[in-house]
Scaffold this motif. Sequence first.
Motif, PDB file in Angstrom:
ATOM      1  N   ILE A  83       0.825  -1.212   0.000  1.00  0.00           N
ATOM      2  CA  ILE A  83       0.000   0.000   0.000  1.00  0.00           C
ATOM      3  C   ILE A  83       0.858   1.260   0.000  1.00  0.00           C
ATOM      4  N   PHE A  84       1.935   1.256   0.781  1.00  0.00           N
ATOM      5  CA  PHE A  84       2.704   2.485   1.005  1.00  0.00           C
ATOM      6  C   PHE A  84       4.004   2.551   0.208  1.00  0.00           C
ATOM      7  N   TYR A  85       4.228   1.591  -0.683  1.00  0.00           N
ATOM      8  CA  TYR A  85       5.497   1.581  -1.415  1.00  0.00           C
ATOM      9  C   TYR A  85       5.686   2.853  -2.231  1.00  0.00           C
ATOM     10  N   GLY A  86       4.646   3.283  -2.931  1.00  0.00           N
ATOM     11  CA  GLY A  86       4.757   4.505  -3.724  1.00  0.00           C
ATOM     12  C   GLY A  86       4.970   5.735  -2.861  1.00  0.00           C
ATOM     13  N   LYS A  87       4.369   5.748  -1.673  1.00  0.00           N
ATOM     14  CA  LYS A  87       4.509   6.894  -0.774  1.00  0.00           C
ATOM     15  C   LYS A  87       5.938   7.009  -0.251  1.00  0.00           C
ATOM     16  N   VAL A  88       6.623   5.889  -0.136  1.00  0.00           N
ATOM     17  CA  VAL A  88       8.021   5.936   0.297  1.00  0.00           C
ATOM     18  C   VAL A  88       8.864   6.724  -0.692  1.00  0.00           C
ATOM     19  N   TRP A  89       8.668   6.470  -1.974  1.00  0.00           N
ATOM     20  CA  TRP A  89       9.429   7.202  -2.984  1.00  0.00           C
ATOM     21  C   TRP A  89       9.027   8.676  -3.016  1.00  0.00           C
ATOM     22  N   GLY A  90       7.760   8.954  -2.714  1.00  0.00           N
ATOM     23  CA  GLY A  90       7.352  10.346  -2.566  1.00  0.00           C
ATOM     24  C   GLY A  90       8.041  11.013  -1.395  1.00  0.00           C
ATOM     25  N   PHE A  91       8.205  10.263  -0.307  1.00  0.00           N
ATOM     26  CA  PHE A  91       8.921  10.788   0.848  1.00  0.00           C
ATOM     27  C   PHE A  91      10.382  11.055   0.504  1.00  0.00           C
ATOM     28  N   PHE A  92      11.013  10.123  -0.211  1.00  0.00           N
ATOM     29  CA  PHE A  92      12.404  10.318  -0.627  1.00  0.00           C
ATOM     30  C   PHE A  92      12.537  11.561  -1.504  1.00  0.00           C
ATOM     31  N   LEU A  93      11.564  11.763  -2.400  1.00  0.00           N
ATOM     32  CA  LEU A  93      11.588  12.946  -3.256  1.00  0.00           C
ATOM     33  C   LEU A  93      11.541  14.216  -2.418  1.00  0.00           C
ATOM     34  N   PHE A  94      10.680  14.227  -1.411  1.00  0.00           N
ATOM     35  CA  PHE A  94      10.599  15.402  -0.546  1.00  0.00           C
ATOM     36  C   PHE A  94      11.917  15.628   0.194  1.00  0.00           C
ATOM     37  N   ILE A  95      12.519  14.567   0.703  1.00  0.00           N
ATOM     38  CA  ILE A  95      13.788  14.708   1.420  1.00  0.00           C
ATOM     39  C   ILE A  95      14.861  15.283   0.509  1.00  0.00           C
ATOM     40  N   TRP A  96      14.888  14.856  -0.738  1.00  0.00           N
ATOM     41  CA  TRP A  96      15.857  15.418  -1.694  1.00  0.00           C
ATOM     42  C   TRP A  96      15.593  16.910  -1.906  1.00  0.00           C
ATOM     43  N   ILE A  97      14.314  17.276  -2.061  1.00  0.00           N
ATOM     44  CA  ILE A  97      13.966  18.687  -2.240  1.00  0.00           C
ATOM     45  C   ILE A  97      14.341  19.486  -0.995  1.00  0.00           C
ATOM     46  N   TRP A  98      14.050  18.934   0.165  1.00  0.00           N
ATOM     47  CA  TRP A  98      14.359  19.613   1.437  1.00  0.00           C
ATOM     48  C   TRP A  98      15.863  19.829   1.591  1.00  0.00           C
ATOM     49  N   MET A  99      16.644  18.796   1.309  1.00  0.00           N
ATOM     50  CA  MET A  99      18.094  18.917   1.437  1.00  0.00           C
ATOM     51  C   MET A  99      18.650  19.890   0.406  1.00  0.00           C
ATOM     52  N   LEU A 100      18.102  19.875  -0.811  1.00  0.00           N
ATOM     53  CA  LEU A 100      18.544  20.816  -1.838  1.00  0.00           C
ATOM     54  C   LEU A 100      18.230  22.240  -1.412  1.00  0.00           C
ATOM     55  N   GLY A 101      17.033  22.451  -0.840  1.00  0.00           N
ATOM     56  CA  GLY A 101      16.671  23.781  -0.356  1.00  0.00           C
ATOM     57  C   GLY A 101      17.611  24.261   0.736  1.00  0.00           C
ATOM     58  N   LEU A 102      17.934  23.372   1.691  1.00  0.00           N
ATOM     59  CA  LEU A 102      18.875  23.741   2.750  1.00  0.00           C
ATOM     60  C   LEU A 102      20.258  24.050   2.178  1.00  0.00           C
ATOM     61  N   ALA A 103      20.661  23.273   1.163  1.00  0.00           N
ATOM     62  CA  ALA A 103      21.972  23.505   0.553  1.00  0.00           C
ATOM     63  C   ALA A 103      22.017  24.869  -0.133  1.00  0.00           C
ATOM     64  N   LEU A 104      20.949  25.227  -0.829  1.00  0.00           N
ATOM     65  CA  LEU A 104      20.908  26.531  -1.506  1.00  0.00           C
ATOM     66  C   LEU A 104      20.919  27.667  -0.485  1.00  0.00           C
ATOM     67  N   VAL A 105      20.101  27.520   0.566  1.00  0.00           N
ATOM     68  CA  VAL A 105      20.093  28.535   1.624  1.00  0.00           C
ATOM     69  C   VAL A 105      21.463  28.631   2.265  1.00  0.00           C
ATOM     70  N   GLY A 106      22.059  27.469   2.521  1.00  0.00           N
ATOM     71  CA  GLY A 106      23.386  27.467   3.133  1.00  0.00           C
ATOM     72  C   GLY A 106      24.428  28.147   2.268  1.00  0.00           C
ATOM     73  N   PHE A 107      24.359  27.910   0.952  1.00  0.00           N
ATOM     74  CA  PHE A 107      25.326  28.533   0.050  1.00  0.00           C
ATOM     75  C   PHE A 107      25.208  30.052   0.084  1.00  0.00           C
ATOM     76  N   VAL A 108      23.961  30.553  -0.001  1.00  0.00           N
ATOM     77  CA  VAL A 108      23.753  32.003   0.001  1.00  0.00           C
ATOM     78  C   VAL A 108      24.192  32.607   1.332  1.00  0.00           C
ATOM     79  N   VAL A 109      23.798  31.960   2.428  1.00  0.00           N
ATOM     80  CA  VAL A 109      24.118  32.497   3.758  1.00  0.00           C
ATOM     81  C   VAL A 109      25.623  32.475   4.002  1.00  0.00           C
ATOM     82  N   LEU A 110      26.282  31.403   3.597  1.00  0.00           N
ATOM     83  CA  LEU A 110      27.729  31.313   3.803  1.00  0.00           C
ATOM     84  C   LEU A 110      28.468  32.361   2.984  1.00  0.00           C
ATOM     85  N   VAL A 111      27.971  32.651   1.774  1.00  0.00           N
ATOM     86  CA  VAL A 111      28.605  33.679   0.951  1.00  0.00           C
ATOM     87  C   VAL A 111      28.473  35.048   1.602  1.00  0.00           C
TER      88      VAL A 111
END
Length: 248
Positions: free
Chosen positions: A111-139
Amino acid sequence: MLSRAFSLWRMALRSQAVRSAAIWNAIFSCLFLISTDMANPLMSALLFPQADSHVELQLYHPHLLALRNFLVLITAVVVGPWVFSGVYGILGQVIVGDPIRPNAFVRMAKIFYGKVWGFFLFIWIWMLGLALVGFVVLVVLHGFGFLVVVIVGILSLPGVVRMTGGLFVNRLSWTDSFSEVFNRSGYVLLLIGTVLGLLASTMLGAIGFVLMATPARVAPFYLIAVVLSVALPLWLFALYRVTTPLTS
């Protein structure tokens, strides 16, 4: 609300289905450790006593390394998400109060197999967002930027709980779960509860790490890790449940 979440969490821990989820997690972690340790000279020496180093293993038994890499890939890409979906599906529905049998793991995984990949997608987006914020803030702020990134990461944790709970507790679609990320209702409770849960897990993990120096070796750390693998997400789901209405 924290007391309500704690009561819900404690009651859910008594469920036999949660114990079965912990057992599945233990089996998967053993499988993963075995597959990754196949190239460890200490293990491979049982089958290939002449290969007493990693270099010799690469020179004389490259097929063992290839088999290890194949098993790691299958475990991480196929078996891992399947176990993840079954475990989190069980935990989410136990928190809701649905009667989940201990042998419902396979059904929950489907039932939840597809939702797991959706969760992974969100985690990738979240980490990418933090990385972009971190890059701007560090600069802009240089050394102080790291502290700002850490604070932003902590403050965004309730959003991760909202997304995870939306997928596995309320069984929402990916887009509906993503919209829940920006729901400010109960934000302070989610933040405090999540930080407390992570701190408690870190302390228990540190205790297990210290116990590795005892004659018991890795056994206490492994046991603590297995318990935390279900206790921590169950706590986060309880926090989500007391702050979010059931919409499914």
